[in-house]
Design an enzyme around this catalytic site. Structure first.
Site, mmCIF file in Angstrom:
data_model
loop_
_atom_site.group_PDB
_atom_site.id
_atom_site.type_symbol
_atom_site.label_atom_id
_atom_site.label_comp_id
_atom_site.label_asym_id
_atom_site.label_seq_id
_atom_site.Cartn_x
_atom_site.Cartn_y
_atom_site.Cartn_z
ATOM 1 N N LYS A 47 0.798 -1.235 0.000
ATOM 2 C CA LYS A 47 0.000 0.000 0.000
ATOM 3 C C LYS A 47 0.831 1.287 0.000
ATOM 4 O O LYS A 47 0.393 2.301 -0.519
ATOM 5 C CB LYS A 47 -0.961 0.006 1.195
ATOM 6 C CG LYS A 47 -2.128 -0.946 1.018
ATOM 7 C CD LYS A 47 -3.103 -0.834 2.190
ATOM 8 C CE LYS A 47 -4.307 -1.710 1.970
ATOM 9 N NZ LYS A 47 -5.293 -1.639 3.067
ATOM 10 N N ASP A 83 -10.083 3.174 2.285
ATOM 11 C CA ASP A 83 -10.223 2.493 3.581
ATOM 12 C C ASP A 83 -10.832 3.401 4.658
ATOM 13 O O ASP A 83 -11.707 2.979 5.416
ATOM 14 C CB ASP A 83 -8.858 1.999 4.076
ATOM 15 C CG ASP A 83 -8.391 0.735 3.353
ATOM 16 O OD1 ASP A 83 -9.242 -0.035 2.860
ATOM 17 O OD2 ASP A 83 -7.167 0.510 3.305
HETATM 18 P P1 NAP Z 1 -0.427 -4.010 10.215
HETATM 19 O O1 NAP Z 1 -0.011 -2.893 9.338
HETATM 20 O O2 NAP Z 1 0.439 -5.232 10.320
HETATM 21 O O3 NAP Z 1 -0.661 -3.400 11.697
HETATM 22 C C1 NAP Z 1 -1.051 -4.182 12.772
HETATM 23 C C2 NAP Z 1 -0.966 -3.395 14.069
HETATM 24 O O4 NAP Z 1 -1.317 -4.271 15.137
HETATM 25 C C3 NAP Z 1 0.449 -2.887 14.395
HETATM 26 O O5 NAP Z 1 0.348 -1.757 15.202
HETATM 27 C C4 NAP Z 1 1.015 -4.065 15.200
HETATM 28 O O6 NAP Z 1 2.056 -3.718 16.060
HETATM 29 C C5 NAP Z 1 -0.203 -4.434 16.021
HETATM 30 N N1 NAP Z 1 -0.124 -5.813 16.479
HETATM 31 C C6 NAP Z 1 0.135 -6.914 15.736
HETATM 32 N N2 NAP Z 1 0.110 -8.010 16.508
HETATM 33 C C7 NAP Z 1 -0.144 -7.580 17.763
HETATM 34 C C8 NAP Z 1 -0.249 -8.230 19.017
HETATM 35 N N3 NAP Z 1 -0.108 -9.544 19.117
HETATM 36 N N4 NAP Z 1 -0.498 -7.477 20.110
HETATM 37 C C9 NAP Z 1 -0.632 -6.125 20.015
HETATM 38 N N5 NAP Z 1 -0.530 -5.456 18.851
HETATM 39 C C10 NAP Z 1 -0.285 -6.174 17.755
HETATM 40 O O7 NAP Z 1 -1.848 -4.580 9.783
HETATM 41 P P2 NAP Z 1 -3.086 -3.745 9.173
HETATM 42 O O8 NAP Z 1 -3.038 -3.763 7.714
HETATM 43 O O9 NAP Z 1 -3.146 -2.445 9.893
HETATM 44 O O10 NAP Z 1 -4.299 -4.681 9.599
HETATM 45 C C11 NAP Z 1 -4.726 -4.742 10.946
HETATM 46 C C12 NAP Z 1 -6.057 -5.491 11.045
HETATM 47 O O11 NAP Z 1 -7.048 -4.787 10.341
HETATM 48 C C13 NAP Z 1 -6.006 -6.901 10.449
HETATM 49 O O12 NAP Z 1 -6.750 -7.735 11.283
HETATM 50 C C14 NAP Z 1 -6.689 -6.743 9.119
HETATM 51 O O13 NAP Z 1 -7.339 -7.926 8.718
HETATM 52 C C15 NAP Z 1 -7.719 -5.652 9.441
HETATM 53 N N6 NAP Z 1 -8.108 -4.876 8.250
HETATM 54 C C16 NAP Z 1 -9.441 -4.815 7.966
HETATM 55 C C17 NAP Z 1 -9.875 -4.071 6.897
HETATM 56 C C18 NAP Z 1 -11.353 -4.008 6.603
HETATM 57 O O14 NAP Z 1 -11.726 -3.610 5.477
HETATM 58 N N7 NAP Z 1 -12.216 -4.353 7.543
HETATM 59 C C19 NAP Z 1 -8.957 -3.366 6.098
HETATM 60 C C20 NAP Z 1 -7.600 -3.447 6.421
HETATM 61 C C21 NAP Z 1 -7.188 -4.204 7.510
HETATM 62 P P3 NAP Z 1 3.605 -3.761 15.587
HETATM 63 O O15 NAP Z 1 3.810 -2.511 14.806
HETATM 64 O O16 NAP Z 1 4.335 -3.805 16.855
HETATM 65 O O17 NAP Z 1 3.763 -5.015 14.750
#
Ligand code: NAP
Length: 260
Positions: A47, A83
Site C-alpha cells: 500500500k 479504507d
Molecule cells: P499491520 O499494518 O500489520 O498493523 C497491525 C498493528 O497491530 C500494528 O500496530 C502491530 O504492532 C499491532 N499488532 C500486531 N500483533 C499484535 C499483538 N499480538 N499485540 C498487540 N498489537 C499487535 O496490519 P493492518 O493492515 O493495519 O491490519 C490490521 C487489522 O485490520 C487486520 O486484522 C486486518 O485484517 C484488518 N483490516 C481490515 C480491513 C477491513 O476492510 N475491515 C482493512 C484493512 C485491515 P507492531 O507494529 O508492533 O507489529
C-alpha cells in the site's frame, strides 16, 4: 463482491487476484496500462511501496500516505485510498456518530493510519493511540497532528490496561486495529473489565464476523461495529472510482457475506 456487482450491472469486467512479490512491484504496476487493466486494489504489503510508481495521488491517499485503489484514467495511474471513508461509512451504517467522541485506537499499522486520518475529519474530540511498538505509535500520532493541528492526539502507551483513561464514562469510540481476534487462541486486545456500556466498539477484523471483543462489548450493551462494514464500503467506493457508476451495495453485501 466486485464480480457480483459487475454482473448485476452487466459490466464487462472481471476482478482477479495477482500475488505480486515486492521485488516485482514496479514491473507489475508498469504493466497495468499496457495490459488494459481498468483498475486495481492494492493490499498488504504494497500500500505504501506502490506510491512512487503512480502518476499522482488524490487528496485522500495523500493525507493517509497509502494507496488501496488505483484508477486508470487516460493512460495515467491515480492512487486513491477508500479504507478511511469505508470505515466512516461502516460507523454511519451502525448509527455511530464519531462527532464529539474520544477515539481510542489500538494498533498503529496500515489500517490504523487510514482510519485515524479519516477520523481527523470527523469532528472527534480527541484521539488516543495505544501501540505495542512505541516508535510506530509516536510516528502515527505525529503524522496525524500534522493533518489536524488543533485536535488533541496522543500516543498513550503500549498497554491499554497499564495506561487506560480514568474517565471511562466519556462518550468513546474504541477501535481495534490489531490482528488480535483473528485466531480463536488470541488474547483479547484489552481486559473486558475496562470496557464501558456507553462506548461504541469497532473491530477492523472481518473474519470472524464478531470477534470476542465485539461479543463482549455487545453483551454489556455497547454499540458494536464489525469490520465487514469497512470491507464492504471500501470496496463499494473503489467500484465507483473504477466504473463511475453507483455501486449495487446490497448485491455486494450479499456476495461478501456469502464468501466469508
Ligand atoms: P499491520 O499494518 O500489520 O498493523 C497491525 C498493528 O497491530 C500494528 O500496530 C502491530 O504492532 C499491532 N499488532 C500486531 N500483533 C499484535 C499483538 N499480538 N499485540 C498487540 N498489537 C499487535 O496490519 P493492518 O493492515 O493495519 O491490519 C490490521 C487489522 O485490520 C487486520 O486484522 C486486518 O485484517 C484488518 N483490516 C481490515 C480491513 C477491513 O476492510 N475491515 C482493512 C484493512 C485491515 P507492531 O507494529 O508492533 O507489529
Amino acid at each position: 463482491m466486485h464480480n457480483a456487482a459487475f454482473d448485476a450491472l452487466a459490466l464487462p469486467y472481471r476482478y482477479v487476484p495477482f500475488e505480486v512479490p515486492p521485488a516485482s512491484l514496479e514491473r507489475a504496476v508498469k504493466a497495468i496500462v499496457p495490459l488494459g487493466i481498468r483498475g486495481v486494489n492494492v493490499t498488504i504489503p504494497h500500500k505504501e511501496a506502490v506510491i512512487p510508481f503512480l502518476d499522482r495521488l488524490d487528496e485522500e491517499a495523500e493525507r493517509i500516505g497509502a494507496v488501496n485503489t488505483i484508477e486508470v484514467s487516460a493512460g495515467r495511474l491515480i492512487g486513491h485510498n477508500t479504507d478511511g471513508r469505508g470505515f466512516l461509512e461502516s460507523l454511519r451504517e451502525r448509527n455511530v456518530d464519531p462527532k464529539g467522541m474520544r477515539v481510542i485506537l489500538l494498533g498503529a499499522g496500515g489500517a490504523a493510519k487510514a482510519v485515524a486520518a479519516a477520523l481527523t475529519t470527523a469532528s472527534i474530540s480527541e484521539l488516543m493511540i495505544f501501540a505495542r511498538t512505541p516508535a510506530r505509535g509516536e510516528a502515527l500520532a505525529e503524522r496525524l497532528r500534522a493533518l489536524a493541528p488543533s485536535l488533541k492526539i496522543v500516543f498513550q502507551g503500549r498497554d491499554f490496561s497499564a495506561d487506560a483513561p480514568a474517565d471511562r464514562g466519556r462518550p468513546t469510540l474504541l477501535i481495534n486495529s490489531t490482528p488480535l481476534g483473528l485466531k480463536a487462541s488470541d488474547p483479547l486486545p484489552l481486559p473486558l473489565s475496562l470496557l464501558h456500556p456507553g462506548w461504541a466498539v469497532a473491530d477492523l477484523i472481518y473474519r470472524p464476523y464478531e470477534t470476542p471483543l465485539l461479543q463482549a462489548a455487545k453483551a454489556i450493551g455497547a454499540k458494536v461495529v464489525p469490520g465487514l462494514g469497512m470491507l464492504l464500503h471500501q470496496g463499494a467506493l473503489a467500484f465507483e472510482i473504477w466504473t463511475k457508476q453507483s455501486p449495487p451495495l446490497s448485491v455486494m453485501k450479499q456476495a461478501v457475506e456469502a464468501a466469508l
